[in-house]
Design a protein around this motif. Structure first.
Motif, PDB file in Angstrom:
ATOM      1  N   ARG A  85       0.847  -1.193   0.000  1.00 47.30           N
ATOM      2  CA  ARG A  85       0.000   0.000   0.000  1.00 47.30           C
ATOM      3  C   ARG A  85       0.883   1.244   0.000  1.00 47.30           C
ATOM      4  N   VAL A  88       2.332   1.665  -3.551  1.00 48.27           N
ATOM      5  CA  VAL A  88       1.343   2.248  -4.459  1.00 48.27           C
ATOM      6  C   VAL A  88       1.263   3.754  -4.256  1.00 48.27           C
ATOM      7  N   SER A  92       2.200   6.720  -6.969  1.00 51.86           N
ATOM      8  CA  SER A  92       1.215   7.725  -7.378  1.00 51.86           C
ATOM      9  C   SER A  92       1.719   9.139  -7.160  1.00 51.86           C
ATOM     10  N   GLU A 109       1.197  -7.239  -9.490  1.00 44.87           N
ATOM     11  CA  GLU A 109       0.310  -6.514 -10.403  1.00 44.87           C
ATOM     12  C   GLU A 109       0.019  -7.351 -11.645  1.00 44.87           C
TER      13      GLU A 109
END
Length: 208
Positions: A85, A88, A92, A109
């Motif tokens: 998490r 990610v 981003s 992924e």
């Protein structure tokens, strides 16, 4: 030596395995980076086999408590969601990610691994509501809607979150983006006498 480590991991609970993946226990046992990689790769291979069999990576918790192998895989998958998490979020935000973490992220992924279960569930429900809207021309899902009883629960939940934002100023999972997406489906936010808002722009700025 590597074989002895893997045998030990087969004989202990997942708590130790999970810590081993983070390096604490494995380091205490004298595990090398190669051995820690072997541990991760072994669980990934189990997940890959599961995905090829069932078409997804949602490992169910075993009904049989004696099924230690499935329980460990379930816990390992949960651990990956917690750990990645952060990855990610970094990606981003355009932040750099370590080579090993990036490689593992891309492997997961590639299996269609869902890192954010809550977002996944919302998107799945949103797709169902879009289908409902295209079929009936509105988003007023009835409690008696038999084709998908959970869809009404989803709609009711979004209204509840909306009222929390509107009346209490609470910050919750109903972000501006979600409000906008639902509003595009003629979503009725307050069907029982509250003021109805058709877009996120009409919500007080201090609730954004």
């Amino acid at each position: 030596r590597t074989r002895d480590l893997m045998q030990l991991l087969d004989n202990i609970g997942f708590l130790e395995v999970g810590k081993a993946l983070d390096g604490s226990v494995s380091a205490a046992m004298g595990a090398s980076p190669e051995e820690k990689k072997l541990i991760w790769d072994r669980y990934f291979a189990k997940l890959e086999t599961f995905q090829k069999t069932y078409g997804h990576c949602f490992i169910p918790y075993p009904s049989d408590e004696k099924n230690i192998e499935r329980k460990n895989l379930y816990e390992w998958v949960a651990l990956q969601r917690r750990r990645f998490r952060i990855i990610v979020k970094k990606r981003s935000q355009g932040q750099s990610v370590g080579a090993i973490d990036l490689e593992r992220f891309e492997k997961l992924e590639g299996l269609g691994f869902i890192f954010n279960l809550h977002e996944h569930k919302f998107q799945c429900s949103l797709i169902k509501l879009r289908f409902f809207h295209s079929r009936f021309g509105h988003s007023k899902v009835s409690p008696s809607y038999r084709d998908d009883p959970r869809l009404y629960t989803f709609v009711r939940r979004q209204r509840h979150l909306y009222r929390e934002r509107l009346l209490k100023g609470a910050k919750n999972s109903l972000c501006d983006e979600r409000i906008e997406k639902l509003s595009q489906l003629d979503f009725i936010w307050c069907p029982r006498g509250y003021s109805s808002f058709s877009s996120v722009d009409e919500i007080s700025p201090d609730l954004s």
